[in-house]
Write a protein that holds these residues in place. Structure first.
Motif, short mmCIF file in Angstrom:
data_model
loop_
_atom_site.label_atom_id
_atom_site.label_comp_id
_atom_site.label_asym_id
_atom_site.label_seq_id
_atom_site.Cartn_x
_atom_site.Cartn_y
_atom_site.Cartn_z
N SER A 17 0.83 -1.20 0.00
CA SER A 17 0.00 0.00 0.00
C SER A 17 0.87 1.26 0.00
CB SER A 17 -0.91 -0.01 1.23
OG SER A 17 -1.65 1.19 1.31
N ALA A 18 1.94 1.22 0.81
CA ALA A 18 2.85 2.37 0.87
C ALA A 18 3.54 2.57 -0.47
CB ALA A 18 3.88 2.15 1.97
N SER A 19 3.97 1.46 -1.11
CA SER A 19 4.64 1.55 -2.41
C SER A 19 3.71 2.12 -3.47
CB SER A 19 5.14 0.17 -2.84
OG SER A 19 6.13 -0.31 -1.95
N ALA A 20 2.43 1.69 -3.42
CA ALA A 20 1.45 2.19 -4.37
C ALA A 20 1.25 3.69 -4.20
CB ALA A 20 0.12 1.46 -4.20
N SER A 21 1.24 4.13 -2.93
CA SER A 21 1.08 5.55 -2.65
C SER A 21 2.28 6.35 -3.16
CB SER A 21 0.91 5.77 -1.14
OG SER A 21 0.84 7.14 -0.83
N VAL A 22 3.48 5.83 -2.93
CA VAL A 22 4.69 6.51 -3.40
C VAL A 22 4.70 6.57 -4.92
CG1 VAL A 22 7.21 6.40 -3.50
CG2 VAL A 22 6.03 5.87 -1.36
N LYS A 23 4.26 5.49 -5.57
CA LYS A 23 4.24 5.48 -7.04
C LYS A 23 3.27 6.53 -7.57
CE LYS A 23 3.96 2.54 -11.11
NZ LYS A 23 3.18 3.53 -11.87
N GLU A 24 2.12 6.67 -6.92
CA GLU A 24 1.18 7.69 -7.34
C GLU A 24 1.80 9.08 -7.23
OE1 GLU A 24 -2.34 7.24 -5.04
OE2 GLU A 24 -2.94 5.35 -5.99
N GLU A 25 2.54 9.30 -6.15
CA GLU A 25 3.22 10.59 -5.96
C GLU A 25 4.29 10.79 -7.04
OE1 GLU A 25 4.79 10.55 -2.04
OE2 GLU A 25 2.83 10.49 -1.05
N ALA A 26 5.02 9.71 -7.36
CA ALA A 26 6.06 9.79 -8.39
C ALA A 26 5.45 10.09 -9.75
CB ALA A 26 6.85 8.49 -8.43
N ASP A 27 4.36 9.39 -10.08
CA ASP A 27 3.68 9.60 -11.36
C ASP A 27 3.16 11.04 -11.47
OD1 ASP A 27 4.15 6.98 -12.03
OD2 ASP A 27 2.16 6.27 -11.48
N LYS A 28 2.62 11.56 -10.36
CA LYS A 28 2.11 12.93 -10.35
C LYS A 28 3.24 13.93 -10.56
CE LYS A 28 -0.50 16.24 -7.55
NZ LYS A 28 -1.17 16.51 -6.25
N ALA A 29 4.37 13.69 -9.88
CA ALA A 29 5.53 14.58 -10.04
C ALA A 29 6.02 14.57 -11.48
CB ALA A 29 6.65 14.15 -9.08
N TYR A 30 6.03 13.39 -12.11
CA TYR A 30 6.47 13.30 -13.50
C TYR A 30 5.53 14.08 -14.42
CZ TYR A 30 7.71 11.35 -18.04
OH TYR A 30 8.09 11.20 -19.35
N GLN A 31 4.23 13.94 -14.20
CA GLN A 31 3.25 14.63 -15.02
C GLN A 31 3.35 16.15 -14.86
OE1 GLN A 31 -0.41 12.85 -13.70
NE2 GLN A 31 0.02 10.88 -14.71
N GLU A 32 3.82 16.58 -13.70
CA GLU A 32 3.97 18.01 -13.44
C GLU A 32 5.37 18.51 -13.82
OE1 GLU A 32 2.99 18.34 -9.32
OE2 GLU A 32 0.81 18.19 -9.66
N ASN A 33 6.13 17.64 -14.50
CA ASN A 33 7.49 17.98 -14.95
C ASN A 33 8.47 18.22 -13.80
OD1 ASN A 33 6.75 17.83 -17.69
ND2 ASN A 33 6.07 19.96 -17.70
N ASP A 34 8.13 17.69 -12.63
CA ASP A 34 9.04 17.76 -11.48
C ASP A 34 9.86 16.46 -11.49
OD1 ASP A 34 10.40 18.11 -9.14
OD2 ASP A 34 8.63 18.19 -7.85
N PHE A 35 10.81 16.36 -12.42
CA PHE A 35 11.52 15.11 -12.66
C PHE A 35 12.44 14.73 -11.50
CE2 PHE A 35 10.82 17.01 -16.96
CZ PHE A 35 9.77 16.19 -17.30
#
Length: 249
Positions: A17-35
């Motif tokens: 569950s924690a990994s899924a949450s972190v991945k969602e945060e990572a995907d969001k950061a990528y979409q916002e160009n915060d590489f």
């Protein structure tokens, strides 16, 4: 004892569950160009042991966007090991390679070898295992039809199917074993330093052979010398490089 099992299951569920949450945060950061943030989040997932082709692929994309070509190539290669049939990963890997300095022309090989390798890379080790098991079950059904069939036509069909699916069972097992070997015994590596001089012997006093640049893929031939590794390129050139100059795929 039951409480221990429940605790372990809850712990595993929490980790995923924690990994899924972190991945969602990572995907969001990528979409916002915060590489930079995306890279940190994806790396955290991998450091937690949650390895997957999807995470490596997204991490490779993040590094590519952040103009770190060597890291992009490394992670695309790792994604391709886990998912060899993924055309998106393969395309992005070729795009990243086109940005590297060294252009290595692979040695020509017999057509049949290239053809077999291309078929093997259609699926991963687990997918080939499932394929082999499915074919073995069909082989048993064909054999049963041949043995217990009361009509000659059924016996002939059963025998033919048994031979065909036995062949595919063997092929599936061979390909699964080959893909597993690539995952377990990783000999591929990527040059991570801006440039490294390849030596004729595993020491600084060796003759300079040629220079490699970051992002170039090499294959480790000798891993026995402390601080040095003998590597080869796809064109057949080989020599010794410092261990810290490369990172295993």
């Amino acid at each position: 004892m039951n409480k221990v099992y429940v605790f372990i299951l809850l712990l595993i569920g929490f980790v995923f569950s924690a990994s899924a949450s972190v991945k969602e945060e990572a995907d969001k950061a990528y979409q916002e160009n915060d590489f930079k943030t995306a890279i940190e989040k994806y790396e955290a997932i991998l450091n937690a042991g949650q390895e997957s082709a999807d995470v490596y692929y997204n991490l490779g994309n993040s590094y590519y966007k952040n103009k770190n070509i060597a890291k992009a190539v490394l992670n695309y290669e790792r994604a391709l090991l886990l998912s060899p049939g993924d055309n998106d990963v393969r395309y992005n890997l070729e795009m990243a390679k086109s940005k590297t300095i060294d252009k290595v022309t692979p040695k020509s090989e017999v057509f049949i070898v290239t053809w077999i390798n291309s078929i093997r890379n259609i699926m991963s080790e687990s997918a080939w295992s499932v394929f082999a098991i499915s074919c073995f079950i069909l082989f048993l059904l064909g054999t049963s039809t041949y043995i217990f069939g009361k009509k000659i036509v059924l016996k002939k069909i059963g025998f033919s199917l048994a031979v065909i699916f036995l062949f595919f069972t063997v092929v599936g097992n061979l390909f699964a074993d080959a893909q597993k070997d690539r995952l377990v015994n990783r000999t591929g590596a990527i040059v991570m330093q801006p440039s490294v001089t390849v030596k004729s012997t595993p020491n600084e006093s060796g003759t300079d052979l040629f220079v490699l640049h970051e992002g170039t893929k090499v294959y480790i031939n000798d891993n026995t010398m402390k601080g040095w590794k003998e590597v080869s390129l796809e064109d057949g050139n080989r020599g010794w490089v410092p261990t810290e100059s490369i990172e295993v795929i």
